[in-house]
Design a protein around this motif. Structure first.
Motif, PDB file in Angstrom:
ATOM      1  N   UNK A  69     -31.404 -14.182  -9.793  1.00 50.97           N
ATOM      2  CA  UNK A  69     -31.190 -13.696  -8.432  1.00 50.97           C
ATOM      3  C   UNK A  69     -29.720 -13.811  -8.056  1.00 50.97           C
ATOM      4  N   UNK A  70     -29.225 -12.827  -7.342  1.00 49.79           N
ATOM      5  CA  UNK A  70     -27.833 -12.850  -6.917  1.00 49.79           C
ATOM      6  C   UNK A  70     -27.716 -13.692  -5.643  1.00 49.79           C
ATOM      7  N   UNK A  71     -26.509 -14.229  -5.367  1.00 45.06           N
ATOM      8  CA  UNK A  71     -26.333 -15.024  -4.139  1.00 45.06           C
ATOM      9  C   UNK A  71     -26.600 -14.170  -2.906  1.00 45.06           C
ATOM     10  N   UNK A  72     -27.049 -14.814  -1.830  1.00 50.31           N
ATOM     11  CA  UNK A  72     -27.236 -14.064  -0.593  1.00 50.31           C
ATOM     12  C   UNK A  72     -25.881 -13.638  -0.048  1.00 50.31           C
ATOM     13  N   UNK A  73     -25.888 -12.573   0.722  1.00 48.66           N
ATOM     14  CA  UNK A  73     -24.646 -12.004   1.229  1.00 48.66           C
ATOM     15  C   UNK A  73     -23.895 -12.984   2.124  1.00 48.66           C
ATOM     16  N   UNK A  74     -24.637 -13.735   2.947  1.00 51.15           N
ATOM     17  CA  UNK A  74     -23.983 -14.681   3.845  1.00 51.15           C
ATOM     18  C   UNK A  74     -23.127 -15.686   3.093  1.00 51.15           C
ATOM     19  N   UNK A  75     -23.606 -16.174   1.960  1.00 53.48           N
ATOM     20  CA  UNK A  75     -22.846 -17.134   1.160  1.00 53.48           C
ATOM     21  C   UNK A  75     -21.592 -16.491   0.576  1.00 53.48           C
ATOM     22  N   UNK A  76     -21.734 -15.256   0.098  1.00 57.78           N
ATOM     23  CA  UNK A  76     -20.578 -14.555  -0.453  1.00 57.78           C
ATOM     24  C   UNK A  76     -19.524 -14.305   0.625  1.00 57.78           C
ATOM     25  N   UNK A  77     -19.976 -13.816   1.777  1.00 59.58           N
ATOM     26  CA  UNK A  77     -19.030 -13.539   2.856  1.00 59.58           C
ATOM     27  C   UNK A  77     -18.304 -14.809   3.277  1.00 59.58           C
ATOM     28  N   UNK A  78     -19.022 -15.906   3.393  1.00 60.13           N
ATOM     29  CA  UNK A  78     -18.395 -17.155   3.815  1.00 60.13           C
ATOM     30  C   UNK A  78     -17.333 -17.597   2.810  1.00 60.13           C
ATOM     31  N   UNK A  79     -17.633 -17.448   1.524  1.00 57.79           N
ATOM     32  CA  UNK A  79     -16.664 -17.855   0.507  1.00 57.79           C
ATOM     33  C   UNK A  79     -15.437 -16.948   0.527  1.00 57.79           C
TER      34      UNK A  79
END
Length: 245
Positions: A69-79
């Motif tokens: 599974x790919x990371x959720x978008x919220x985690x990517x955006x925060x990083x």
């Protein structure tokens, strides 16, 4: 006979393109300036855009889905915001930046003007409607909810939740299994010759329908779609014209 229409989301139903996204990032940078007057908004804008676009290019249209599974978008955006803000000396604002970014995206999500009437007409014709989209589950479901698409859909299949993406036939196999239908019973509509048309061909679906809103010339190296339309409004008549499209 076509019993269900599979639909792509981004650039097919959802009108949230590059200008809207860039405006979103600009508004976030401006909002953060109120919390940190010394923050260079232009520098932050450039730092975030660079990271985000690098990620999108790496993901590429038709790129293989990474294992699992790919990371959720919220985690990517925060990083991405953390890295961009760290470059600008304010990494502590990553949380507020992500919250504002999510809010600004949501307020700009909009359906193309041919979507609601077309989906209503298809449902009136007893056609099942299914969303098959690539992307993180949280981001895609937020788009669905924010635009009211959920009231039209019988099923939603998102690559980030099933760990396989278009044009891999397996995402269509999953969809068909959940619908209880055969490949010949469905068509797929989307804006991408690579992921949508290519995916429909890979899965042996009843028809691949290319939504070519911009009327661009097709890539001759790509397998052509079964049908090409320039507006979703053409879809109900196309389906009525033949039992198998």
């Amino acid at each position: 006979m076509i019993q269900a229409v599979l639909l792509d989301l981004d650039a097919t139903l959802l009108d949230y393109g590059m200008p809207a996204w860039r405006a979103t990032v600009r508004d976030v940078c401006a909002a953060l300036g109120g919390q940190a007057p010394d923050l260079d908004g232009d520098a932050l804008y450039g730092a975030y855009v660079r990271r985000y676009l690098d990620h999108m290019r790496a993901a590429g249209d038709g790129a293989p889905h990474p294992p699992g599974r790919i990371p959720d978008a919220g985690s990517l955006w925060r990083e991405f915001w953390r890295q961009a803000l760290d470059e600008c000396g304010h990494a502590e604002l990553a949380g507020p930046a992500t919250d504002e970014y999510t809010r600004q995206r949501r307020r700009r999500y909009a359906l193309f003007d041919d979507v609601t009437d077309t989906l209503s007409a298809l449902r009136s014709a007893s056609c099942r409607l299914v969303l098959v989209t690539n992307g993180p589950g949280d981001a895609q479901r937020d788009k669905i909810t924010a635009t009211g698409l959920d009231e039209f859909l019988d099923l939603t299949v998102i690559s980030g939740e099933v760990a396989v993406s278009k044009p891999d036939r397996r995402i269509f196999d999953i969809t068909l299994d959940r619908l209880g239908l055969g490949a010949a019973d469905v068509c797929h509509v989307g804006d991408s010759l690579v992921t949508d048309v290519g995916g429909a061909h890979n899965a042996g679906l009843g028809a691949s329908i290319w939504l070519n809103r911009s009327r661009v010339a097709p890539d001759p190296r790509m397998r052509p779609p079964t049908h090409e339309i320039t507006s979703l409004r053409e879809l109900p008549a196309l389906l009525r014209a033949g039992s198998s499209v």
